[in-house]
Design an enzyme around this catalytic site. Structure first.
Site, PDB file in Angstrom:
ATOM      1  N   THR A 123       0.807  -1.216   0.000  1.00 31.99           N
ATOM      2  CA  THR A 123       0.000   0.000   0.000  1.00 31.99           C
ATOM      3  C   THR A 123       0.842   1.269   0.000  1.00 31.99           C
ATOM      4  O   THR A 123       1.846   1.369   0.699  1.00 31.99           O
ATOM      5  CB  THR A 123      -0.938   0.003   1.223  1.00 31.99           C
ATOM      6  OG1 THR A 123      -1.741  -1.168   1.195  1.00 31.99           O
ATOM      7  CG2 THR A 123      -1.825   1.226   1.237  1.00 31.99           C
ATOM      8  N   SER A 129      -6.355   0.228  -2.871  1.00 34.05           N
ATOM      9  CA  SER A 129      -7.125  -0.800  -3.559  1.00 34.05           C
ATOM     10  C   SER A 129      -6.805  -0.865  -5.047  1.00 34.05           C
ATOM     11  O   SER A 129      -6.989  -1.893  -5.684  1.00 34.05           O
ATOM     12  CB  SER A 129      -8.621  -0.521  -3.371  1.00 34.05           C
ATOM     13  OG  SER A 129      -8.953  -0.513  -2.001  1.00 34.05           O
ATOM     14  N   THR A 155       1.579  -3.249   8.129  1.00 35.86           N
ATOM     15  CA  THR A 155       1.450  -4.001   9.371  1.00 35.86           C
ATOM     16  C   THR A 155       2.783  -4.607   9.792  1.00 35.86           C
ATOM     17  O   THR A 155       3.506  -5.180   8.973  1.00 35.86           O
ATOM     18  CB  THR A 155       0.403  -5.120   9.209  1.00 35.86           C
ATOM     19  OG1 THR A 155      -0.857  -4.529   8.885  1.00 35.86           O
ATOM     20  CG2 THR A 155       0.253  -5.916  10.498  1.00 35.86           C
ATOM     21  N   GLN A 277     -37.992  -7.963  25.595  1.00 35.34           N
ATOM     22  CA  GLN A 277     -37.991  -8.592  24.276  1.00 35.34           C
ATOM     23  C   GLN A 277     -37.109  -7.871  23.266  1.00 35.34           C
ATOM     24  O   GLN A 277     -36.528  -8.501  22.381  1.00 35.34           O
ATOM     25  CB  GLN A 277     -39.431  -8.703  23.751  1.00 35.34           C
ATOM     26  CG  GLN A 277     -40.264  -9.728  24.521  1.00 35.34           C
ATOM     27  CD  GLN A 277     -41.677  -9.850  23.992  1.00 35.34           C
ATOM     28  OE1 GLN A 277     -42.176  -8.959  23.327  1.00 35.34           O
ATOM     29  NE2 GLN A 277     -42.328 -10.959  24.288  1.00 35.34           N
ATOM     30  N   GLY A 338     -25.210   2.346  28.739  1.00 30.52           N
ATOM     31  CA  GLY A 338     -24.149   3.302  29.037  1.00 30.52           C
ATOM     32  C   GLY A 338     -22.840   2.633  29.372  1.00 30.52           C
ATOM     33  O   GLY A 338     -21.760   3.146  29.043  1.00 30.52           O
ATOM     34  N   GLU A 361      -7.069  -5.048   3.619  1.00 27.11           N
ATOM     35  CA  GLU A 361      -7.075  -6.163   2.655  1.00 27.11           C
ATOM     36  C   GLU A 361      -8.247  -6.043   1.685  1.00 27.11           C
ATOM     37  O   GLU A 361      -8.850  -7.041   1.284  1.00 27.11           O
ATOM     38  CB  GLU A 361      -7.058  -7.515   3.376  1.00 27.11           C
ATOM     39  CG  GLU A 361      -5.791  -7.684   4.202  1.00 27.11           C
ATOM     40  CD  GLU A 361      -5.407  -9.116   4.480  1.00 27.11           C
ATOM     41  OE1 GLU A 361      -5.729  -9.983   3.655  1.00 27.11           O
ATOM     42  OE2 GLU A 361      -4.775  -9.356   5.507  1.00 27.11           O
ATOM     43  N   THR A 363     -11.321  -2.851   0.807  1.00 28.49           N
ATOM     44  CA  THR A 363     -12.522  -2.310   1.440  1.00 28.49           C
ATOM     45  C   THR A 363     -13.763  -3.099   1.027  1.00 28.49           C
ATOM     46  O   THR A 363     -13.747  -3.863   0.058  1.00 28.49           O
ATOM     47  CB  THR A 363     -12.722  -0.841   1.042  1.00 28.49           C
ATOM     48  OG1 THR A 363     -12.951  -0.784  -0.377  1.00 28.49           O
ATOM     49  CG2 THR A 363     -11.504   0.004   1.396  1.00 28.49           C
TER      50      THR A 363
END
Length: 384
Positions: A123, A129, A155, A277, A338, A361, A363
């Site tokens: 990249t 991409s 990475t 529920q 919360g 890897e 989008t």
């Protein structure tokens, strides 16, 4: 691998993840680093090479086995899996599938043992991409190659020992044509790595920019044929996308478990919130989509192993499961109310961690293009 042996491996991975990694998740979050003891534990278990060939010290798992392990890895902080993910995945697979015998012997044993960390440097600022914007260049100078350029969001770059670098070796070519793959040791003069990025989530999984300033490598650093590197990237990325889909299934299972446990015990008006529920509906939707994702990953992995579908299926699985886990983590926060918005609550952390799965890897939008165009080409539509 024998089914009984693999079952033992999977059980051992599950125990490692749930008994040793899960208790350290907050520490990983706070320090933005994976503790050294977890790296040693992963190496001792062979996790740095589980998808690499057995002859080089790996376990040689199939894709069907890979996704089962990935589901276990996905249950905890993504940083743990990221530590050895590139060795088994996009970096290690380039060498295992396309490298020369000498390249395999030189690098795969160290990667499989966890002695080395590999990093996949594709990249760029204008080439994520779409490879058309790839600007990193490689030119011949005598018997050597000289590589110049910069990579982004790489990475494991800050801890890498080896970069699998993609560079345009044929400047007259466009798009994915004319791109070659090179093995560049991190210690090579001219290679520098920027500070690791500060991200929304996935703390401990380090990414950074990589700069290559007239980096000189020998001719044997070239992987495979000159100018055919992008096809190699697509091949390993397809496997990686299916692996990511399985990670998403594992994370969805974790936030579902957290939500069920909380709803069964937390009270409002003197009764567990699980009796309401609409809370049950949130949990039911999470569970239903999780089952669909799990079944999809297993089916696509089987067809990947058989060779029936190594492109459209993995992209479809990555698309569905990455979107699914985003919905699951959002619902998990809603179930917790919360409390789900507090940094001390696991589902809040996974809510942030999950967002990246729809980006890296490929989008979600790119996966839609791959799936749609792949099906139309299979029906006879010509390429544009």
């Amino acid at each position: 691998m024998d089914a009984d042996v693999f079952a033992q491996v999977r059980t051992a991975v599950r125990e490692l993840v749930r008994e040793r990694v899960v208790p350290l998740e907050e520490r990983i979050e706070e320090t933005d680093a994976v503790p050294d003891e977890l790296r040693r534990a992963a190496a001792d278990m062979g996790l740095f090479g589980y998808a690499l060939p057995e002859e080089f010290g790996g376990l040689g798992v199939t894709m069907a086995e890979d996704v089962q392990l990935a589901i276990e890895f996905g249950y905890t902080s993504p940083a743990f899996r990221s530590l050895f993910g590139t060795n088994n995945g996009i970096a290690g697979q380039v060498i295992a599938r396309f490298g020369s015998d000498e390249q395999k012997k030189a690098w795969l044993p160290g990667l499989a043992a966890g002695e080395l960390i590999g990093s996949f440097a594709l990249t760029e600022a204008e080439a994520g991409s779409d490879p058309a914007g790839l600007r990193t260049s490689a030119r011949r100078d005598g018997e050597d190659w000289v590589i110049t350029g910069g990579k982004r969001y790489i990475t494991n770059a800050p801890i890498a020992d080896l970069f699998v670098v993609f560079a345009r070796s044929e400047p007259e070519q466009t798009g994915g044509r004319g791109i070659s793959t090179f093995l560049v040791p991190a210690s090579t003069p001219g290679v520098t790595v920027g500070p690791h990025d500060r991200k929304t989530g996935q703390s401990g999984a380090w990414t950074a920019e990589v700069f290559l300033d007239d980096v000189r490598v020998p001719a044997d650093a070239l992987v495979g044929e000159q100018g055919r590197g992008y096809s190699k990237a697509l091949t390993v990325l397809s496997r990686g996308r299916l692996h990511v889909a399985a990670l998403c299934v594992g994370m969805a299972q974790r936030v579902l478990d957290e939500s069920v446990a909380y709803a069964a015990t937390a009270k409002q008006g003197g009764a567990p919130i699980g009796r309401f529920q609409l809370v049950q509906a949130l949990i039911a939707d999470m569970h239903t989509e999780l089952l669909a994702g799990r079944a999809m990953v297993a089916d696509v992995a089987a067809r990947y192993d058989s060779g029936e579908d190594t492109s459209v299926g993995p992209s479809a699985a990555k698309l569905f499961c990455s979107e699914m886990v985003g919905r699951a983590t959002d619902r998990a926060v809603q179930v917790h109310g919360g409390l789900g918005y507090l940094r001390t609550t696991p589902v809040e952390r996974f809510y942030r961690d999950a967002r990246l799965y729809r980006l890296y890897e490929g989008t979600s939008e790119v996966q839609r293009v791959i799936v749609g165009s792949g099906l139309l080409r299979a029906a006879g539509m010509a390429r544009g």
